[in-house]
Design a protein around this motif. Sequence first.
Motif, PDB file in Angstrom:
ATOM      1  N   SER A  40      41.357  66.560  61.447  1.00 21.33           N
ATOM      2  CA  SER A  40      42.127  67.217  60.390  1.00 21.33           C
ATOM      3  C   SER A  40      43.557  67.385  60.866  1.00 21.33           C
ATOM      4  O   SER A  40      43.803  67.984  61.929  1.00 21.33           O
ATOM      5  N   GLN A  41      44.502  66.858  60.112  1.00 22.89           N
ATOM      6  CA  GLN A  41      45.903  66.932  60.508  1.00 22.89           C
ATOM      7  C   GLN A  41      46.393  68.379  60.539  1.00 22.89           C
ATOM      8  O   GLN A  41      47.124  68.774  61.446  1.00 22.89           O
ATOM      9  N   ASP A  42      46.008  69.175  59.566  1.00 22.51           N
ATOM     10  CA  ASP A  42      46.497  70.555  59.469  1.00 22.51           C
ATOM     11  C   ASP A  42      45.648  71.544  60.250  1.00 22.51           C
ATOM     12  O   ASP A  42      45.947  72.741  60.267  1.00 22.51           O
ATOM     13  N   VAL A 199      27.147  71.687  64.099  1.00 23.24           N
ATOM     14  CA  VAL A 199      28.342  72.512  64.245  1.00 23.24           C
ATOM     15  C   VAL A 199      28.401  73.563  63.142  1.00 23.24           C
ATOM     16  O   VAL A 199      28.699  74.737  63.380  1.00 23.24           O
ATOM     17  N   GLN A 200      28.104  73.137  61.909  1.00 18.06           N
ATOM     18  CA  GLN A 200      28.201  74.033  60.767  1.00 18.06           C
ATOM     19  C   GLN A 200      27.238  75.222  60.891  1.00 18.06           C
ATOM     20  O   GLN A 200      27.570  76.351  60.538  1.00 18.06           O
ATOM     21  N   ASN A 201      26.046  74.978  61.416  1.00 21.27           N
ATOM     22  CA  ASN A 201      25.044  76.040  61.530  1.00 21.27           C
ATOM     23  C   ASN A 201      25.339  77.009  62.671  1.00 21.27           C
ATOM     24  O   ASN A 201      24.796  78.118  62.705  1.00 21.27           O
ATOM     25  N   GLN A 202      26.200  76.575  63.622  1.00 22.80           N
ATOM     26  CA  GLN A 202      26.453  77.402  64.802  1.00 22.80           C
ATOM     27  C   GLN A 202      27.699  78.272  64.676  1.00 22.80           C
ATOM     28  O   GLN A 202      27.886  79.195  65.457  1.00 22.80           O
ATOM     29  N   LEU A 207      33.482  74.180  58.153  1.00 23.80           N
ATOM     30  CA  LEU A 207      34.054  73.072  58.890  1.00 23.80           C
ATOM     31  C   LEU A 207      34.703  72.084  57.913  1.00 23.80           C
ATOM     32  O   LEU A 207      34.040  71.242  57.324  1.00 23.80           O
ATOM     33  N   ASN A 208      36.019  72.215  57.756  1.00 23.31           N
ATOM     34  CA  ASN A 208      36.751  71.284  56.884  1.00 23.31           C
ATOM     35  C   ASN A 208      37.335  70.167  57.736  1.00 23.31           C
ATOM     36  O   ASN A 208      37.781  70.382  58.858  1.00 23.31           O
ATOM     37  N   TYR A 209      37.316  68.943  57.215  1.00 22.44           N
ATOM     38  CA  TYR A 209      37.888  67.825  57.954  1.00 22.44           C
ATOM     39  C   TYR A 209      38.345  66.757  56.972  1.00 22.44           C
ATOM     40  O   TYR A 209      37.882  66.670  55.845  1.00 22.44           O
ATOM     41  N   ASP A 210      39.295  65.921  57.445  1.00 23.62           N
ATOM     42  CA  ASP A 210      39.844  64.854  56.603  1.00 23.62           C
ATOM     43  C   ASP A 210      39.096  63.537  56.800  1.00 23.62           C
ATOM     44  O   ASP A 210      39.007  62.730  55.874  1.00 23.62           O
ATOM     45  N   SER A 211      38.621  63.291  58.003  1.00 21.50           N
ATOM     46  CA  SER A 211      37.910  62.044  58.287  1.00 21.50           C
ATOM     47  C   SER A 211      36.957  62.260  59.454  1.00 21.50           C
ATOM     48  O   SER A 211      37.083  63.229  60.207  1.00 21.50           O
ATOM     49  N   VAL A 212      36.017  61.347  59.602  1.00 22.86           N
ATOM     50  CA  VAL A 212      35.014  61.456  60.660  1.00 22.86           C
ATOM     51  C   VAL A 212      34.651  60.058  61.132  1.00 22.86           C
ATOM     52  O   VAL A 212      34.594  59.117  60.339  1.00 22.86           O
ATOM     53  N   THR A 213      34.423  59.917  62.429  1.00 24.77           N
ATOM     54  CA  THR A 213      34.059  58.622  63.025  1.00 24.77           C
ATOM     55  C   THR A 213      32.956  58.838  64.046  1.00 24.77           C
ATOM     56  O   THR A 213      33.042  59.746  64.870  1.00 24.77           O
ATOM     57  N   ASN A 214      31.941  57.987  63.961  1.00 25.20           N
ATOM     58  CA  ASN A 214      30.864  58.007  64.949  1.00 25.20           C
ATOM     59  C   ASN A 214      31.140  56.896  65.958  1.00 25.20           C
ATOM     60  O   ASN A 214      30.982  55.715  65.659  1.00 25.20           O
ATOM     61  N   TYR A 215      31.540  57.266  67.169  1.00 27.00           N
ATOM     62  CA  TYR A 215      31.897  56.267  68.172  1.00 27.00           C
ATOM     63  C   TYR A 215      30.670  55.587  68.769  1.00 27.00           C
ATOM     64  O   TYR A 215      30.805  54.514  69.375  1.00 27.00           O
TER      65      TYR A 215
END
Length: 370
Positions: A40-42, A199-202, A207-215
């Motif tokens: 997330s940029q912001d 993460v959300q449950n803990q 949890l707001n985000y702009d993008s997500v990547t599974n490496y």
Amino acid sequence: MKKVIPVSFMLLFCILILLVQITLINQAKNTLPTAICFRSQDGMNVSFDEIKELKDVTAVAQRNATIATTYNDDNEKVNLWYTNENYFEVANFKCKYGSFFEAKSGVEQNRFIVISNQLALRYFKTDKVIGQSMLIDNQIYTICGVYEQKQALLNQLAQQKLSTIYMPYQSYTGKEPLLPQLILVKSNSQFIKSAYDYVQNQIPSYLNYDSVTNYNDILRLIRQTIRLSIAACGIVVLIILIILLIRQSKKSYQLYRMDGFTREFYKAIALIGILVAVGILTIFLTQFNFFLPADWTPKENIFDLNFYKEQLKSVFQMKNTIMVYDPFLNYSYISMFTCGVLSIMLFLNFVVLLLLCIPIFTYLKKKFVK
């Protein structure tokens, strides 16, 4: 002899491409984290204190700063990465000298940094600088670790011009709240939702985000490129073998009808056996389980063109709008593109190699199998 030289050259070129691909795969394995990354940029609506207690989770906030040494006025801009002590483990990051910092209470007790060996050489003329001090925005920080900045071509293309310095988020003294821009979740699962739910449950915040990547998926796709190129070469070999097998079977049948079980008939049968054996070996060497990330294909109709159009649109939008620096994402794009180009080159060179081999095979067949 004239026919053998270009064949040898093309064979060596194919082997060279394979070796380069294997090297790139090993580099990707050592560079990319086995983690899922939220960006997330912001900044996300989560505090570092909420994240630090989570197992196999780390976060990063970035900002630019000016550095210098306590005895030298030379300064330059760098990219500061505020993070926690879990970062080096989750991101598969290792120190060349020293170690990563440990969290302590209080701002003054957390004035430690981890710098690159290239930055150390520029300012101290050596990379053995553990215990030395640097000024960051006129504040003194002690160097506790030195990491090796990878000099491979793809790594250099993925890196930004500014050097990256890692420091504890507890050392931040700015007026604005420090919000994570990257969250890395170490996971072997290919499903992003499992990491998100963990993460959300803990944490109590959303949890707001702009993008997500599974490496993990990216690494599997990079590895798959070399398998796809080998499989494509194997398919070409199988097609040629099937054509030769059909032709040789017709010839064997004609010999049997004309002369019965003669020596020439047994030679033809032996050649059929060799073709079948080579075909089985080719199938064995080129088989693999094809993989695509779960969110890359539509769940109901695989031919849903609107789905693929939206996927491409989201990729371009992400690339144009996400300004937070993620070296892993840059490296992923470059590695996948490079391995894809090399795979196409390998396949084309292999086809040319087979075409060059046809006259040689014809000559050998006339000489040894009359």
